[in-house]
Design a protein around this motif. Sequence first.
Motif, PDB file in Angstrom:
ATOM      1  N   ARG A  36       0.786  -1.247   0.040  1.00 45.38           N
ATOM      2  CA  ARG A  36      -0.158   0.118   0.075  1.00 45.38           C
ATOM      3  C   ARG A  36       0.794   1.368   0.037  1.00 45.38           C
ATOM      4  O   ARG A  36       1.757   1.259   0.588  1.00 45.38           O
ATOM      5  CB  ARG A  36      -0.964   0.053   1.264  1.00 45.38           C
ATOM      6  CG  ARG A  36      -2.051  -0.984   1.458  1.00 45.38           C
ATOM      7  CD  ARG A  36      -2.682  -1.063   2.572  1.00 45.38           C
ATOM      8  NE  ARG A  36      -2.015  -0.926   3.760  1.00 45.38           N
ATOM      9  CZ  ARG A  36      -1.644  -2.160   4.322  1.00 45.38           C
ATOM     10  NH1 ARG A  36      -1.903  -3.350   3.934  1.00 45.38           N
ATOM     11  NH2 ARG A  36      -1.010  -2.194   5.465  1.00 45.38           N
ATOM     12  N   GLN A  37       0.107   2.334  -0.446  1.00 49.48           N
ATOM     13  CA  GLN A  37       0.954   3.717  -0.458  1.00 49.48           C
ATOM     14  C   GLN A  37       0.789   4.090   0.913  1.00 49.48           C
ATOM     15  O   GLN A  37      -0.318   4.300   1.528  1.00 49.48           O
ATOM     16  CB  GLN A  37       0.436   4.679  -1.351  1.00 49.48           C
ATOM     17  CG  GLN A  37       1.005   4.979  -2.700  1.00 49.48           C
ATOM     18  CD  GLN A  37       2.438   5.147  -3.179  1.00 49.48           C
ATOM     19  OE1 GLN A  37       3.131   5.545  -1.968  1.00 49.48           O
ATOM     20  NE2 GLN A  37       2.796   4.969  -4.149  1.00 49.48           N
ATOM     21  N   ASN A  38       2.081   4.383   1.570  1.00 51.07           N
ATOM     22  CA  ASN A  38       1.720   5.156   2.861  1.00 51.07           C
ATOM     23  C   ASN A  38       2.633   6.511   2.809  1.00 51.07           C
ATOM     24  O   ASN A  38       3.493   6.678   2.107  1.00 51.07           O
ATOM     25  CB  ASN A  38       2.513   4.023   3.736  1.00 51.07           C
ATOM     26  CG  ASN A  38       1.753   2.881   4.176  1.00 51.07           C
ATOM     27  OD1 ASN A  38       0.939   2.680   4.848  1.00 51.07           O
ATOM     28  ND2 ASN A  38       2.269   1.861   3.249  1.00 51.07           N
ATOM     29  N   ASN A  39       2.284   7.461   3.926  1.00 51.51           N
ATOM     30  CA  ASN A  39       2.879   8.645   4.088  1.00 51.51           C
ATOM     31  C   ASN A  39       4.242   8.160   4.707  1.00 51.51           C
ATOM     32  O   ASN A  39       4.589   7.172   5.293  1.00 51.51           O
ATOM     33  CB  ASN A  39       2.229   9.487   4.901  1.00 51.51           C
ATOM     34  CG  ASN A  39       1.058   9.923   4.345  1.00 51.51           C
ATOM     35  OD1 ASN A  39       1.047  10.174   2.935  1.00 51.51           O
ATOM     36  ND2 ASN A  39      -0.192  10.324   5.125  1.00 51.51           N
ATOM     37  N   VAL A  81       6.163  -1.475  -4.924  1.00 48.12           N
ATOM     38  CA  VAL A  81       6.337  -1.738  -6.351  1.00 48.12           C
ATOM     39  C   VAL A  81       5.067  -1.572  -7.109  1.00 48.12           C
ATOM     40  O   VAL A  81       4.011  -2.076  -6.971  1.00 48.12           O
ATOM     41  CB  VAL A  81       6.876  -3.393  -6.472  1.00 48.12           C
ATOM     42  CG1 VAL A  81       6.794  -3.671  -7.806  1.00 48.12           C
ATOM     43  CG2 VAL A  81       7.975  -3.527  -5.659  1.00 48.12           C
ATOM     44  N   MET A  82       5.132  -0.617  -8.212  1.00 47.15           N
ATOM     45  CA  MET A  82       4.221  -0.510  -9.136  1.00 47.15           C
ATOM     46  C   MET A  82       4.750  -0.626 -10.198  1.00 47.15           C
ATOM     47  O   MET A  82       5.956  -0.630 -10.685  1.00 47.15           O
ATOM     48  CB  MET A  82       3.745   0.890  -8.854  1.00 47.15           C
ATOM     49  CG  MET A  82       3.122   1.362  -7.538  1.00 47.15           C
ATOM     50  SD  MET A  82       1.533   0.275  -6.990  1.00 47.15           S
ATOM     51  CE  MET A  82       0.493   0.601  -8.282  1.00 47.15           C
ATOM     52  N   GLY A  83       3.727  -1.321 -11.232  1.00 50.11           N
ATOM     53  CA  GLY A  83       4.471  -1.918 -12.357  1.00 50.11           C
ATOM     54  C   GLY A  83       3.865  -1.207 -13.667  1.00 50.11           C
ATOM     55  O   GLY A  83       3.825  -1.578 -14.699  1.00 50.11           O
ATOM     56  N   HIS A 115      -2.838  -0.022 -12.422  1.00 52.88           N
ATOM     57  CA  HIS A 115      -3.221   0.135 -11.120  1.00 52.88           C
ATOM     58  C   HIS A 115      -3.154  -1.336 -10.178  1.00 52.88           C
ATOM     59  O   HIS A 115      -3.625  -1.126  -8.832  1.00 52.88           O
ATOM     60  CB  HIS A 115      -4.514   0.749 -10.888  1.00 52.88           C
ATOM     61  CG  HIS A 115      -4.782   2.039 -11.571  1.00 52.88           C
ATOM     62  ND1 HIS A 115      -3.862   3.116 -11.023  1.00 52.88           N
ATOM     63  CD2 HIS A 115      -5.016   2.388 -12.935  1.00 52.88           C
ATOM     64  CE1 HIS A 115      -4.081   4.045 -12.023  1.00 52.88           C
ATOM     65  NE2 HIS A 115      -4.826   3.671 -12.917  1.00 52.88           N
ATOM     66  N   TYR A 116      -2.935  -2.537 -10.939  1.00 41.55           N
ATOM     67  CA  TYR A 116      -2.835  -3.648 -10.018  1.00 41.55           C
ATOM     68  C   TYR A 116      -1.629  -3.757  -9.304  1.00 41.55           C
ATOM     69  O   TYR A 116      -0.454  -3.944  -9.671  1.00 41.55           O
ATOM     70  CB  TYR A 116      -2.672  -4.582 -11.047  1.00 41.55           C
ATOM     71  CG  TYR A 116      -3.132  -6.224 -10.699  1.00 41.55           C
ATOM     72  CD1 TYR A 116      -4.507  -6.629 -10.528  1.00 41.55           C
ATOM     73  CD2 TYR A 116      -2.259  -7.057 -10.012  1.00 41.55           C
ATOM     74  CE1 TYR A 116      -4.835  -7.858  -9.909  1.00 41.55           C
ATOM     75  CE2 TYR A 116      -2.369  -8.169  -9.660  1.00 41.55           C
ATOM     76  CZ  TYR A 116      -3.934  -8.829  -9.666  1.00 41.55           C
ATOM     77  OH  TYR A 116      -4.144 -10.010  -9.082  1.00 41.55           O
ATOM     78  N   ASN A 117      -1.594  -4.026  -8.090  1.00 40.06           N
ATOM     79  CA  ASN A 117      -0.471  -4.212  -7.162  1.00 40.06           C
ATOM     80  C   ASN A 117      -0.696  -5.466  -6.066  1.00 40.06           C
ATOM     81  O   ASN A 117      -0.844  -5.179  -4.851  1.00 40.06           O
ATOM     82  CB  ASN A 117       0.130  -3.009  -6.251  1.00 40.06           C
ATOM     83  CG  ASN A 117      -0.921  -2.707  -5.281  1.00 40.06           C
ATOM     84  OD1 ASN A 117      -2.071  -2.843  -5.268  1.00 40.06           O
ATOM     85  ND2 ASN A 117      -0.344  -1.854  -4.406  1.00 40.06           N
TER      86      ASN A 117
END
Lengths: 176, 176
Positions: free
Chosen positions: A105-108, A151-153, A156-158
């Motif tokens: 997940r994206q976190n601050n 990790v993003m590719g 939007h699928y992670n």
Amino acid sequence: MHYPVLNKNGEIIASAVTNLDLHDIARAAKTYGIRKFFVVTPLKEQKELVKKLVSHWTDGTGSRYNPKRREALELIRVKDSLNEIMDHLNNAGEGCPKTIVTCARQNNGNISFRKLRNKIKDGRPYILIFGTGWGLSDNFIAEADYLLEPVMGGSHYNHLSVRSAAAIIMDRLLGN
Amino acid sequence: MHYPVLNKNGEIIASAVTNLDLHDIARAAKTYGIRKFFVVTPLKEQKELVKKLVSHWTDGTGSRYNPKRREALELIRVKDSLNEIMDHLNNAGEGCPKTIVTCARQNNGNISFRKLRNKIKDGRPYILIFGTGWGLSDNFIAEADYLLEPVMGGSHYNHLSVRSAAAIIMDRLLGN
């Protein structure tokens, strides 16, 4: 880490060890020059299972059938908790590594791959931490020294497996 | 590719399909925006097994339990051979993709990750090919349009699982 991790409903559980996690992550760790691969579970039966699976390849018939597999699986140690790993490393004269947690997940406040790649060239020990199940618990993540960006590719699928995420993250941080 | 691949003794065989190869590579493919994941085996029973494993997650109870897994496994198609894939794509109006083979060994005339990453931005279709077992046969490799350089991680050890290698290669070619 198989504890403390989340299940599908966000509850803290101890997840089951997956045989191929041990093989894939050990082989990637060996490829990228990582010195130890700690498998964490507090469950006695799971610890015994890991030791049995590993010893087949390090001491048993597997070690003669595939010596390259032995070299990788020899990196594995089973521990109850991160605290036990820290004690083990301290007693072995390795000092106290900085902890890096990974999260899908994206976190601050997370650190980029680029920044972390530069930082870990400082020669200090670091420990790179991966959760299984639905990921590490929030409290556990909050206590780490660094939280790595996901990790993003390009989509939007992670939802990578921990095996794939570990391989990609080692490559981004340590690959040529 | 589960055929034509090598066994430990360098003989050409059809290898067995591994359940987690399907899951991990499909999830990585979905992450990196890849449009199809072809699993190649000429063995009838193995093809049936793949279809059964996939349909559990695309149509069965798995699709309701974990819709994200469904999105990834929906990319999978089972084919007898690379030729059959090419026919399938041609019939679907996709044209004839350039073939890129991967190999853990250093070979003459291979293309670097950097060059291939730039090349595939040209909008043409490409097919990225991974061998199982002890790797693709020499004849098969020789017929490809491109042979990608091996993944090296800074050590001399290069015995990644196909799941890890596929994840790292997709990230190097298509990652942000």
